[in-house]
Design an enzyme around this catalytic site. Structure first.
Site: not given
Ligand code: GLY
Ligand code: MN
Ligand code: MN
Length: 438
Positions: A37, A241, A258, A269, A348, A352, A359, A382, A386, A404, A406
């Protein structure tokens, strides 16, 4: 709300590209059940919304170039006083025409009766197969129904073509109106990043800072995030992620956030990394400044005429040379780049496209070559490093440092404009903000 002039202009440009003899069919997203529901908040499909501005579920746009009775048809929900009392207002068929500038609107329940008649006589259907199996089946059913009548002289379409090529090329170049919304999305997110920095204390939990971010988004009119926030401290900053956001934030660690708001269906982003206790350690400082130099080098490559990959190449070069200087990588930077050895710590790409989707759509290569940057494109920049504790051969001092940085960047005719510039970025800016918050 978007001006109808811009909406009509987008539809016209698309129809000019697909040509007469064609019909385009674009359904919006489906409503998805979260639990019994209860539904996930509805988010219109980006392609559909780009052409209609229509925010309600259960709607299908049909474009028929050169149709005399009207080229733009919206199938949508009718007004219904009783249902609206329970579930909220609807713009109805009148709204589809008067607010969203459709030429004609029909009840969504009547689509099976009306749409085959509209498809008849067209050679090509522009429709993206594969994103909604149920709708794919319905489209095939309508076409088969028409094919059953070809002996009566009816023309049935014999070509299905994806709209992606035309539509996504349009979406790649942002209009003034779109840039205004993206600037606002980035502004709200930058404010949220500042608030997270100001509120961060050792001993808090990552989700508590997630709460600060989301509260700031909503307070500023951005009800939804563009993607689930990443709030990763210490080792979690090295998980690209990471979205559990469940751990206690420890003194002495770095925290990587992030997080970007979605504002009127446009994404931001932004990533910032800062020390939990407000002061970068010597090792954290070295890595942070290296990533910041890589970002500066990447940004310097953003101008019309340069290629999509130039910022990435520049970032990789700075990061690799820096890691050699710090003793994290051993060898000649040229070879380390050629053999992709840097990817152990930078796995990475540097950015993008950014737009209605985080993305965003748009080709990165044309005819096999990286495409050129042009004014009006919006991209992220970005770079990161790591340095996970699991990395073989990594000396103790660098372990669990994940950084990072970005930003959201508009390509302008002379270079670039950073939409997310309100988020503090240099070590001095970050330390000062955190010191003054205490
Ligand atoms: N937040 C998703 C990304 O940075 O690409
Ligand atoms: Mn990104
Ligand atoms: Mn991001």
């Amino acid at each position: 709300m978007i001006e109808t002039k811009e909406l009509k202009n987008r539809r016209k440009r698309l129809m000019d590209m697909i040509g007469s003899d064609s019909i385009a069919i674009l359904p919006t997203s489906s409503v998805v059940v979260r639990n019994r529901d209860v539904e996930f908040p509805f988010r219109p499909d980006s392609d559909f919304f780009y052409l209609t501005g229509y925010p309600e579920p259960e709607a299908v746009l049909v474009l028929i170039p050169d149709r005399e009775e009207g080229e733009c048809i919206l199938f949508c929900r009718e007004s219904d006083e009783k249902l609206e009392t329970w579930h909220g207002r609807r713009s109805g068929l009148d709204g589809a025409v008067n607010i969203y500038a459709a030429d004609d609107a029909f009840p969504i329940e009547d689509m099976d009766d009306i749409l085959p008649g509209l498809i008849e006589g067209h050679d090509r259907i522009f429709y993206n197969m594969g994103s909604d199996q149920n709708f794919d089946q319905r489209v095939l059913g309508w076409v088969n129904q028409i094919r059953g009548k070809v002996r009566a002289g009816i023309i049935a379409p014999d070509e299905f073509i994806s709209l992606n090529h035309f539509l996504h090329e349009m979406r790649l170049y942002k209009s003034r109106y779109e840039i205004k919304l993206m600037r606002q999305a980035a502004k709200i997110s930058a404010k949220a990043h500042r608030r997270a920095m100001q509120n961060c204390q050792p001993g808090m939990y990552e989700y508590q800072l997630e709460g600060e971010l989301i509260s700031e988004f909503i307070k500023n009119g951005a009800r939804y995030t563009a993607y689930p926030p990443i709030v990763g401290s210490g080792p979690n900053a090295c998980i690209l992620h990471y979205t559990n956001n469940s751990d206690e934030i420890a003194d002495g660690d770095l925290l990587l956030i992030d997080s970007g708001a979605e504002y009127q269906c446009y994404a931001s982003d932004i990533t910032r990394t800062f020390p939990v206790n407000g002061k970068f350690s010597k090792a954290q400082r070295e890595i942070y400044n290296l990533v910041l130099s890589a970002q500066t080098a990447a940004l310097n490559e953003i101008k019309p005429g340069n290629h999509w990959n130039d910022p990435h190449d520049a970032a990789v070069r700075v990061l690799t040379e820096g890691m050699v200087e710090l003793g994290i990588l051993k060898g000649n930077p040229e070879d380390l780049i050629k053999n992709k050895d840097y990817a152990k710590y930078y796995m990475h790409r540097t950015g993008h496209w950014l737009g209605m989707d985080v993305h965003d759509v748009g080709d990165y290569k044309l005819d096999g070559e990286w495409r050129m940057l042009e004014a009006g494109m919006v991209m992220t920049v970005e770079p990161g490093l790591y340095l996970s504790a699991n990395s073989e051969g990594l000396s103790e001092q660098w372990r669990n440092i994940g950084v990072r940085i970005e930003d959201d960047v508009l390509v302008t005719k002379d270079g670039y404009d950073i939409l997310s510039k309100d988020a503090p970025k240099t070590i001095d800016e970050i330390e000062e903000l955190m010191a003054n918050a205490a």
